[in-house]
Design an enzyme around this catalytic site. Structure first.
Site, PDB file in Angstrom:
ATOM      1  N   LYS A  13       0.917  -1.587  -0.194  1.00 40.83           N
ATOM      2  CA  LYS A  13      -0.364   0.293   0.022  1.00 40.83           C
ATOM      3  C   LYS A  13       0.185   1.259  -0.416  1.00 40.83           C
ATOM      4  O   LYS A  13       0.330   2.807  -1.063  1.00 40.83           O
ATOM      5  CB  LYS A  13      -0.945  -0.198   1.274  1.00 40.83           C
ATOM      6  CG  LYS A  13      -1.649  -0.978   1.454  1.00 40.83           C
ATOM      7  CD  LYS A  13      -2.797  -0.682   2.426  1.00 40.83           C
ATOM      8  CE  LYS A  13      -2.691  -0.676   3.775  1.00 40.83           C
ATOM      9  NZ  LYS A  13      -2.143  -2.817   4.565  1.00 40.83           N
ATOM     10  N   ARG A  88      -9.535   1.957   8.676  1.00 42.53           N
ATOM     11  CA  ARG A  88      -9.590   0.894   9.188  1.00 42.53           C
ATOM     12  C   ARG A  88     -10.424   0.032  10.023  1.00 42.53           C
ATOM     13  O   ARG A  88      -9.834  -1.453  10.140  1.00 42.53           O
ATOM     14  CB  ARG A  88      -7.996   0.815   9.844  1.00 42.53           C
ATOM     15  CG  ARG A  88      -7.004  -0.152   9.105  1.00 42.53           C
ATOM     16  CD  ARG A  88      -5.473   0.372   9.569  1.00 42.53           C
ATOM     17  NE  ARG A  88      -4.464  -0.618   9.785  1.00 42.53           N
ATOM     18  CZ  ARG A  88      -3.325   0.138   8.710  1.00 42.53           C
ATOM     19  NH1 ARG A  88      -3.373   0.975   8.621  1.00 42.53           N
ATOM     20  NH2 ARG A  88      -2.584  -0.697   9.024  1.00 42.53           N
ATOM     21  N   ARG A 161      10.817  -2.279  10.632  1.00 47.78           N
ATOM     22  CA  ARG A 161       9.652  -2.012  11.434  1.00 47.78           C
ATOM     23  C   ARG A 161       9.367  -2.882  12.660  1.00 47.78           C
ATOM     24  O   ARG A 161       9.622  -3.701  12.694  1.00 47.78           O
ATOM     25  CB  ARG A 161       8.439  -1.731  10.565  1.00 47.78           C
ATOM     26  CG  ARG A 161       8.642  -0.202  10.214  1.00 47.78           C
ATOM     27  CD  ARG A 161       7.053   0.239   9.265  1.00 47.78           C
ATOM     28  NE  ARG A 161       6.095  -0.745   9.893  1.00 47.78           N
ATOM     29  CZ  ARG A 161       4.854  -0.679   9.159  1.00 47.78           C
ATOM     30  NH1 ARG A 161       4.839   0.300   7.899  1.00 47.78           N
ATOM     31  NH2 ARG A 161       3.751  -0.738   9.699  1.00 47.78           N
TER      32      ARG A 161
HETATM   33  P1  AMP Z   1       0.749   1.564   8.193  1.00 47.50           P
HETATM   34  O1  AMP Z   1       1.761   1.681   8.758  1.00 47.50           O
HETATM   35  O2  AMP Z   1      -0.339   1.379   7.471  1.00 47.50           O
HETATM   36  O3  AMP Z   1       0.818  -0.563   8.764  1.00 47.50           O
HETATM   37  O4  AMP Z   1       0.216   1.229  10.289  1.00 47.50           O
HETATM   38  C1  AMP Z   1       1.207   0.867  11.047  1.00 47.50           C
HETATM   39  C2  AMP Z   1       0.660   0.548  12.647  1.00 47.50           C
HETATM   40  O5  AMP Z   1      -0.709   1.856  13.048  1.00 47.50           O
HETATM   41  C3  AMP Z   1      -0.984   0.086  12.477  1.00 47.50           C
HETATM   42  O6  AMP Z   1      -1.126  -1.032  12.543  1.00 47.50           O
HETATM   43  C4  AMP Z   1      -2.479   0.297  14.068  1.00 47.50           C
HETATM   44  O7  AMP Z   1      -1.743  -0.248  14.772  1.00 47.50           O
HETATM   45  C5  AMP Z   1      -1.156   1.612  13.096  1.00 47.50           C
HETATM   46  N1  AMP Z   1      -2.570   2.781  12.581  1.00 47.50           N
HETATM   47  C6  AMP Z   1      -2.254   2.810  11.484  1.00 47.50           C
HETATM   48  N2  AMP Z   1      -3.798   3.565  10.627  1.00 47.50           N
HETATM   49  C7  AMP Z   1      -4.429   3.424  11.560  1.00 47.50           C
HETATM   50  C8  AMP Z   1      -5.286   3.502  11.835  1.00 47.50           C
HETATM   51  N3  AMP Z   1      -6.542   3.633  10.662  1.00 47.50           N
HETATM   52  N4  AMP Z   1      -6.873   2.978  12.771  1.00 47.50           N
HETATM   53  C9  AMP Z   1      -5.560   2.184  13.874  1.00 47.50           C
HETATM   54  N5  AMP Z   1      -4.544   2.367  13.838  1.00 47.50           N
HETATM   55  C10 AMP Z   1      -3.856   2.921  13.045  1.00 47.50           C
END
Ligand code: AMP
Length: 221
Positions: A13, A88, A161
């Site tokens: 993504k 999400r 990460r």
């Molecule tokens: P990502 O970089 O999109 O994979 O997001 C990493 C982490 O950030 C996720 O596993 C959640 O813990 C948190 N996170 C990101 N976007 C959201 C969202 N829309 N709602 C809740 N937690 C989020």
């Protein structure tokens, strides 16, 4: 254009969002990136988000929705945006619907990136990201940097990460299936969902995405 990007962790993504945002000249808004920036700046929001993120769980809606709305209200997002990682869950999707309605605007599409689960685990386990720019993504086997631990694009330090460990990935996948996937049905009801395969070369996936979005501006152009 106003686009939401959906897909399991490891679907690419972030990578696709960066390319598509550039081609479509709209800002790439990633809630994950916004949380990570808050963590590195040591803000209260970052402190709240960190424990949830490290465990692979969702950060509570209240803070997430406020942060996303705040970002979408910036002048550069007036004409459109590409949301990566937001909404999400269904309550975030409903909050987004309401915010857009209040602004008198609509989403153009929800782009759903499809990738088999075993591929997701392989992709995430070897993923390395540049500290300077999260769009600079490498993989220890599939797309290794020329020099170990160093970004080919900008020379930044590559890191894994915290939430890319195998245990956390399993939690993130479960969270995706139980909480995030239902938003696809929510948007299907609005006739907005376009699904594409996220397998293959990055530029091929971008081309597929542009075609699905109804634009003829190819990624390689
Ligand atoms: P990502 O970089 O999109 O994979 O997001 C990493 C982490 O950030 C996720 O596993 C959640 O813990 C948190 N996170 C990101 N976007 C959201 C969202 N829309 N709602 C809740 N937690 C989020």
């Amino acid at each position: 254009m106003r686009i939401v990007l959906v897909g399991p962790p490891g679907a690419g993504k972030g990578t696709q969002a960066a390319y598509l945002a550039k081609i479509l000249t709209i800002p790439h808004i990633s809630t994950g990136d916004l949380f990570r920036a808050n963590i590195s700046q040591g803000t209260e929001l970052g402190k709240t988000a960190k424990s949830y993120m490290d465990a692979g769980n969702l950060v509570p809606d209240e803070v997430t929705i406020a942060m996303a709305r705040d970002r979408m209200a910036q002048p550069d997002a007036e004409k459109g945006f590409l949301l990566d990682g937001f909404p999400r869950n269904v309550s975030q999707a409903v909050a987004l619907d309401e915010a857009l309605k209040a602004d008198g605007v609509k989403l153009d599409a929800v782009l759903d990136l499809e990738v088999p689960e075993d591929e997701v685990v392989k992709r995430i386990a070897g993923r390395r990201i540049c500290r300077n720019d999260s769009a600079h993504v490498f993989h220890v086997t599939y797309s290794p940097p020329e020099q170990d631990g160093v970004c080919d694009v900008c020379g930044g330090e590559l890191y894994q990460r915290n939430d890319d460990s195998e245990d956390t990935v399993r939690t993130r996948l479960e969270v995706y299936h139980t909480q995030t996937e239902p938003i696809i049905d929510h948007y299907r009801g609005q006739g907005l969902v376009v699904t594409i395969s996220a397998l293959g070369k990055v530029t091929d996936v971008t081309d597929r995405a542009m075609e699905a979005l109804g634009s003829d501006r190819a990624a390689s152009a």
